[in-house]
Design a protein around this motif. Structure first.
Motif, PDB file in Angstrom:
ATOM      1  N   SER A  61       8.650  -7.038  -5.688  1.00  0.00           N
ATOM      2  CA  SER A  61       8.236  -6.894  -4.296  1.00  0.00           C
ATOM      3  C   SER A  61       9.446  -6.672  -3.405  1.00  0.00           C
ATOM      4  O   SER A  61      10.413  -7.436  -3.453  1.00  0.00           O
ATOM      5  CB  SER A  61       7.477  -8.134  -3.823  1.00  0.00           C
ATOM      6  N   SER A  66       4.568  -8.303   0.852  1.00  0.00           N
ATOM      7  CA  SER A  66       4.024  -7.181   0.095  1.00  0.00           C
ATOM      8  C   SER A  66       2.532  -7.326  -0.155  1.00  0.00           C
ATOM      9  O   SER A  66       1.775  -6.346  -0.105  1.00  0.00           O
ATOM     10  CB  SER A  66       4.756  -7.033  -1.245  1.00  0.00           C
ATOM     11  N   HIS A 166      -2.416  -1.751  -2.863  1.00  0.00           N
ATOM     12  CA  HIS A 166      -1.688  -0.754  -2.074  1.00  0.00           C
ATOM     13  C   HIS A 166      -2.231   0.659  -2.225  1.00  0.00           C
ATOM     14  O   HIS A 166      -1.979   1.509  -1.368  1.00  0.00           O
ATOM     15  CB  HIS A 166      -0.202  -0.790  -2.436  1.00  0.00           C
TER      16      HIS A 166
END
Length: 234
Positions: A61, A66, A166
């Motif tokens: 990360s 994150s 993500h």
């Protein structure tokens, strides 16, 4: 597409203990141009104490936030719209225009970069990783009441992979709204020919608080805000 009523903007900013000044400047720049905004830091120690974050530290990360960014729908109790942004942003103008993109059919709105970083390193020497939809999650305008945002439970945020979170595998592609690049201008990648007067500048490869990045584009404006922040702390 527009909401019939608008409330004060709630902004959750990623907080990294190694970059406190970046958070302070980001917050100050938000409030300078959006005086009615509510700004909240996503501090890991606070989230852990509240029982919302228990994920172990991830050596891959780049920042402490994150994964915690995806807790925003939970933190708002799935009520209304809320913005997340990384701490390495400088807000230069009002963010009120975001409400024009607050489509109730969308779970989240982002700038859909097709970004390919040119450097193998960023910030303080950390590896620059390439992956699909990179930087989409650095500025997310969440419709927290949308049914797809209920996929972002604390259990999912703490247990799922970075790829799942993500790359927006928790949302249908047609539920991801698109914002113009003025809201997530990638310093060093975008140009003024593309975006003449960006609303929010993202120092994604490294900002003026890092050695070697003091002269990047918009560094003067960042330093000017940082000067005001430091003066207020005296």
């Amino acid at each position: 597409m527009m909401l019939t009523s608008r409330s004060n903007l709630r902004v959750f900013v990623g907080y990294d203990s190694r970059e406190d000044i970046a958070y302070q400047v980001c917050k100050a720049s938000i409030l300078e141009h959006n005086p009615g905004a509510e700004v909240y830091p996503l501090r890991l120690d606070d989230l852990r104490e509240r029982g919302l974050y228990w994920r172990p530290a991830d050596p891959l990360s780049a920042t402490e936030f994150s994964f915690s960014r995806f807790l925003v729908p939970t933190l708002t109790d799935h009520k209304g719209w809320a913005l997340f942004m990384d701490c390495d942003f400088l807000v230069r103008h009002s963010l009120d225009g975001l409400w024009d993109y607050a489509d109730p059919e969308k779970a989240v709105c982002v700038v859909k970069h097709e970004y390919e970083p040119t450097s193998l390193r960023k910030m303080d020497g950390q590896a620059q990783r390439r992956y699909p939809r990179k930087n989409w999650s650095s500025f997310m305008f969440f419709n927290t009441a949308h049914y797809l945002c209920y996929n972002l439970t604390p259990e999912i945020v703490n247990g799922e992979s970075g790829m799942y979170l993500h790359r927006f595998m928790w949302a249908n592609d047609n539920a991801i709204g698109e914002l113009p690049p003025t809201y997530n201008y990638l310093e060093g990648w975008h140009t003024r020919a593309q975006v003449a007067d960006p609303i929010a500048v993202h120092f994604t490869e490294g900002g003026p608080w890092f050695d070697g990045y003091q002269n990047v584009e918009y560094a003067y404006e960042w330093n000017r805000t940082a000067g005001r922040v430091r003066a207020s702390e005296r």
